[in-house]
Enzyme design. Structure first.
Site, PDB file in Angstrom:
ATOM      1  N   TYR A  50       0.829  -1.216   0.000  1.00  0.00           N
ATOM      2  CA  TYR A  50       0.000   0.000   0.000  1.00  0.00           C
ATOM      3  C   TYR A  50       0.849   1.246   0.000  1.00  0.00           C
ATOM      4  CZ  TYR A  50      -4.243  -2.739   1.082  1.00  0.00           C
ATOM      5  OH  TYR A  50      -5.303  -3.603   1.055  1.00  0.00           O
ATOM      6  N   SER A  55     -13.772  -3.774   0.966  1.00  0.00           N
ATOM      7  CA  SER A  55     -14.527  -3.014  -0.045  1.00  0.00           C
ATOM      8  C   SER A  55     -16.038  -3.119   0.172  1.00  0.00           C
ATOM      9  CB  SER A  55     -14.157  -3.448  -1.467  1.00  0.00           C
ATOM     10  OG  SER A  55     -12.824  -3.102  -1.760  1.00  0.00           O
ATOM     11  N   LEU A 114     -18.155  -0.872   0.325  1.00  0.00           N
ATOM     12  CA  LEU A 114     -18.888   0.063  -0.547  1.00  0.00           C
ATOM     13  C   LEU A 114     -18.522  -0.164  -2.014  1.00  0.00           C
ATOM     14  CD1 LEU A 114     -18.708   3.428   1.479  1.00  0.00           C
ATOM     15  CD2 LEU A 114     -20.603   1.788   1.327  1.00  0.00           C
ATOM     16  N   GLY A 163     -16.676   2.557  -3.357  1.00  0.00           N
ATOM     17  CA  GLY A 163     -17.339   3.867  -3.210  1.00  0.00           C
ATOM     18  C   GLY A 163     -18.620   3.955  -4.017  1.00  0.00           C
ATOM     19  N   LEU A 187     -21.245   2.169  -4.029  1.00  0.00           N
ATOM     20  CA  LEU A 187     -22.475   1.942  -3.267  1.00  0.00           C
ATOM     21  C   LEU A 187     -22.905   3.179  -2.469  1.00  0.00           C
ATOM     22  CD1 LEU A 187     -22.008  -1.782  -2.192  1.00  0.00           C
ATOM     23  CD2 LEU A 187     -24.053  -0.850  -3.309  1.00  0.00           C
ATOM     24  N   GLY A 238     -23.583   5.764  -3.984  1.00  0.00           N
ATOM     25  CA  GLY A 238     -24.504   6.393  -4.934  1.00  0.00           C
ATOM     26  C   GLY A 238     -23.923   7.598  -5.646  1.00  0.00           C
ATOM     27  N   LYS A 239     -22.670   7.948  -5.330  1.00  0.00           N
ATOM     28  CA  LYS A 239     -22.174   9.212  -5.887  1.00  0.00           C
ATOM     29  C   LYS A 239     -21.816   9.139  -7.370  1.00  0.00           C
ATOM     30  CE  LYS A 239     -17.511   8.694  -4.028  1.00  0.00           C
ATOM     31  NZ  LYS A 239     -16.624   9.225  -3.002  1.00  0.00           N
TER      32      LYS A 239
HETATM   33  N1  LIG Z   1      -7.266  -7.825   0.587  1.00  0.00           N
HETATM   34  C1  LIG Z   1      -7.494  -7.111  -0.481  1.00  0.00           C
HETATM   35  O1  LIG Z   1      -7.206  -7.518  -1.622  1.00  0.00           O
HETATM   36  C2  LIG Z   1      -8.142  -5.767  -0.326  1.00  0.00           C
HETATM   37  C3  LIG Z   1      -8.682  -5.106  -1.456  1.00  0.00           C
HETATM   38  C4  LIG Z   1      -9.302  -3.870  -1.249  1.00  0.00           C
HETATM   39  C5  LIG Z   1      -9.377  -3.336   0.029  1.00  0.00           C
HETATM   40  N2  LIG Z   1      -8.812  -3.976   1.100  1.00  0.00           N
HETATM   41  C6  LIG Z   1      -8.860  -3.415   2.477  1.00  0.00           C
HETATM   42  O2  LIG Z   1     -10.153  -2.928   2.742  1.00  0.00           O
HETATM   43  C7  LIG Z   1     -10.103  -1.525   3.015  1.00  0.00           C
HETATM   44  C8  LIG Z   1     -11.361  -0.868   2.488  1.00  0.00           C
HETATM   45  O3  LIG Z   1     -11.468  -1.119   1.077  1.00  0.00           O
HETATM   46  P1  LIG Z   1     -12.089  -0.013   0.134  1.00  0.00           P
HETATM   47  O4  LIG Z   1     -11.380   1.281   0.338  1.00  0.00           O
HETATM   48  O5  LIG Z   1     -12.149  -0.590  -1.217  1.00  0.00           O
HETATM   49  O6  LIG Z   1     -13.567   0.109   0.793  1.00  0.00           O
HETATM   50  P2  LIG Z   1     -14.903   0.701   0.192  1.00  0.00           P
HETATM   51  O7  LIG Z   1     -15.751   0.996   1.370  1.00  0.00           O
HETATM   52  O8  LIG Z   1     -15.485  -0.187  -0.839  1.00  0.00           O
HETATM   53  O9  LIG Z   1     -14.468   2.041  -0.556  1.00  0.00           O
HETATM   54  C9  LIG Z   1     -13.937   3.106   0.176  1.00  0.00           C
HETATM   55  C10 LIG Z   1     -13.864   4.331  -0.711  1.00  0.00           C
HETATM   56  O10 LIG Z   1     -15.178   4.764  -1.069  1.00  0.00           O
HETATM   57  C11 LIG Z   1     -15.291   6.171  -0.939  1.00  0.00           C
HETATM   58  N3  LIG Z   1     -16.171   6.423   0.201  1.00  0.00           N
HETATM   59  C12 LIG Z   1     -16.069   5.880   1.455  1.00  0.00           C
HETATM   60  N4  LIG Z   1     -17.066   6.286   2.243  1.00  0.00           N
HETATM   61  C13 LIG Z   1     -17.839   7.081   1.492  1.00  0.00           C
HETATM   62  C14 LIG Z   1     -19.027   7.793   1.773  1.00  0.00           C
HETATM   63  N5  LIG Z   1     -19.600   7.730   2.964  1.00  0.00           N
HETATM   64  N6  LIG Z   1     -19.572   8.532   0.774  1.00  0.00           N
HETATM   65  C15 LIG Z   1     -18.996   8.585  -0.446  1.00  0.00           C
HETATM   66  N7  LIG Z   1     -17.857   7.925  -0.761  1.00  0.00           N
HETATM   67  C16 LIG Z   1     -17.283   7.176   0.198  1.00  0.00           C
HETATM   68  C17 LIG Z   1     -13.863   6.677  -0.697  1.00  0.00           C
HETATM   69  O11 LIG Z   1     -13.188   6.841  -1.925  1.00  0.00           O
HETATM   70  P3  LIG Z   1     -13.266   8.192  -2.794  1.00  0.00           P
HETATM   71  O12 LIG Z   1     -13.322   9.348  -1.863  1.00  0.00           O
HETATM   72  O13 LIG Z   1     -12.064   8.139  -3.656  1.00  0.00           O
HETATM   73  O14 LIG Z   1     -14.534   8.055  -3.593  1.00  0.00           O
HETATM   74  C18 LIG Z   1     -13.227   5.489   0.007  1.00  0.00           C
HETATM   75  O15 LIG Z   1     -11.828   5.459  -0.103  1.00  0.00           O
HETATM   76  C19 LIG Z   1      -8.789  -1.065   2.377  1.00  0.00           C
HETATM   77  O16 LIG Z   1      -8.270   0.123   2.939  1.00  0.00           O
HETATM   78  C20 LIG Z   1      -7.905  -2.246   2.668  1.00  0.00           C
HETATM   79  O17 LIG Z   1      -7.440  -2.192   4.007  1.00  0.00           O
HETATM   80  C21 LIG Z   1      -8.220  -5.184   0.926  1.00  0.00           C
END
Ligand SMILES: NC(=O)c1ccc[n+]([C@@H]2O[C@H](COP(=O)([O-])OP(=O)(O)OC[C@H]3O[C@@H](n4cnc5c(N)ncnc54)[C@H](OP(=O)(O)O)[C@@H]3O)[C@@H](O)[C@H]2O)c1
Length: 382
Positions: A81, A266, A268, A271, A273, A275-276
């Site tokens: 990361y 992930s 959301l 992100g 989910l 809705g943005k």
């Molecule tokens: N093991 C693996 O292969 C793997 C893969 C992925 C993730 N992960 C882990 O899981 C964690 C979370 O994954 P993810 O970041 O993909 O989670 P996610 O919840 O699917 O997406 C998070 C992203 O969505 C947007 N967001 C979050 N809350 C929001 C809200 N309330 N309203 C609007 N947009 C929002 C932000 O990005 P923007 O502001 O850019 O839109 C944020 O970075 C990672 O940090 C990591 O630790 C692991």
């Protein structure tokens, strides 16, 4: 009279509204992770934007808020990361966490999870000699030593294999293709290497990520053949309203039978989910637009259609789409902890606050089930 008819027709079309209230003052729940002695909060703080979309100071601010205001005790990083992974930024996420650990102290009340890379010929900048990554003993040792150095700590509570050494369909590609099988480090050798680090006290527990039922069972089987080898206690896989069937079709049973806890990542779907990205809205500074190609499985038309349907359900229950998606994930019985991600403090608060919403009522869960029956795998690329 005409006006009256028009108003009542509108009222008929509007979805029923049932506000879901929030229980203030309840602490975030904690639970034991699989067969380990780790006790982790139901909400885990993801970190993979720190060092790319977020500065070190912003990461530290998120950690302060999540741990000291909301009572989380669990965070997840990886040696590769931030994302999208690249040579220029690799390690910056760990350095952010290291700066926070140094400032805050109290290392013992933090459950620190990290991940070593699986097999990749493309990622040539993580190992010293530019050899790409594997899950050999040399890779595991080098990976963990590097992580400990950047994190400024002498142990990792949960070390996960980020993705398998062997061929498996990954990151949205759904169909197993036997012709892609390749030579891989045997399961037992991976566990023997991990055992050395556990014995040295550098790693407390181990887990897997992006794994399949076969992989989980094989790791457990090797432990059962030789109980001196460490036992996996967790699996970190993608799990959300848009990515359900991979886990629910085989891993739910596998993990229940083997007592391996799901760390849902992930939640959301990157992100979307929230809705943005729906309709004409296209936030320029958001992940799927900032990094074309990265997680673009979620921008596919079927996934977008499904999101619009889930947005309608959220509106009917007076919660934000992000909160519906997160509360749904937080409350699945097979989820040990949900790994959230945020790039702003407003997002972080909205996402953790969703934990404190009252249980989703039956009608809401029925509405979610109805959308799911029509959009089962909307982000699958094959
Ligand atoms: N093991 C693996 O292969 C793997 C893969 C992925 C993730 N992960 C882990 O899981 C964690 C979370 O994954 P993810 O970041 O993909 O989670 P996610 O919840 O699917 O997406 C998070 C992203 O969505 C947007 N967001 C979050 N809350 C929001 C809200 N309330 N309203 C609007 N947009 C929002 C932000 O990005 P923007 O502001 O850019 O839109 C944020 O970075 C990672 O940090 C990591 O630790 C692991």
């Amino acid at each position: 009279m005409l006006l009256l008819l028009a108003v009542s027709a509108c009222a008929l079309r509007a979805p029923p509204r049932h506000a879901i209230s929030m229980s203030a003052g309840t602490p975030i729940r904690r639970r034991q992770l699989g067969t380990s002695d780790l006790v982790v909060s139901d909400v885990c703080l993801g970190t993979m934007t720190w060092g790319k979309q977020n500065t070190l100071e912003e990461g530290v601010q998120q950690l302060d808020c999540a741990f000291d205001e909301y009572g989380l005790n669990f965070l997840d990083t990886a040696e590769m990361y931030p994302v999208p992974t690249e040579a220029e930024t690799q390690g910056k996420t760990d350095e952010t966490i290291g700066a926070w650990l140094k400032k805050r102290g109290r290392r013992d009340d933090v459950v620190l999870a990290s991940k070593i890379c699986g097999a990749s010929e493309r990622i040539t900048w993580v190992r010293g000699d530019g050899r790409g990554t594997r899950v050999t003993e040399a890779d595991i040792v080098e990976g963990v030593e590097g992580s400990l150095r950047r994190l400024g700590t002498d142990y990792i509570d949960l070390l996960q294999i980020h993705w398998p050494d062997r061929y498996v369909p990954l990151f949205g590609s759904g169909t197993y293709d036997a012709s892609q099988e390749r030579e891989a480090v045997p399961f037992v050798e991976q566990l023997q290497a991990l055992k050395k680090l556990v014995d040295q006290g550098k790693v407390r527990h181990i887990g897997v990520s992006n794994e399949t039922p076969y992989g989980v069972c094989r790791f457990i089987q090797e432990h059962e053949r030789d109980a001196s080898l460490p036992r996996i206690c967790s699996i970190q896989n993608s799990y959300s309203l848009l990515v359900r069937s991979d886990f629910e079709s085989g891993l739910t049973e596998t993990c229940a039978q083997t007592d391996v806890g799901l760390l849902a990542y992930s939640p959301l779907a990157g992100g979307i989910l929230s809705g943005k990205y729906s309709g004409s809205k296209a936030p320029a500074g958001a992940r799927l637009n900032l990094f074309p190609g990265f997680m673009d499985r979620y921008s596919q038309s079927l996934a977008k259609e499904a999101v619009v349907e889930y947005e309608r359900v959220a509106a009917a229950y007076d919660v934000t789409p992000a909160q519906l998606a997160l509360k749904w994930c937080y409350s699945r019985p097979h989820v040990a902890s949900t790994i959230i991600g945020a790039t702003s403090m407003d997002q972080l608060r909205e996402n953790i606050d969703a934990f404190f919403l009252d249980d989703l009522p039956e009608g809401c869960l029925d509405a979610v089930a109805d959308v799911y029956s029509r959009y089962r795998d909307p982000s699958k690329t094959s």
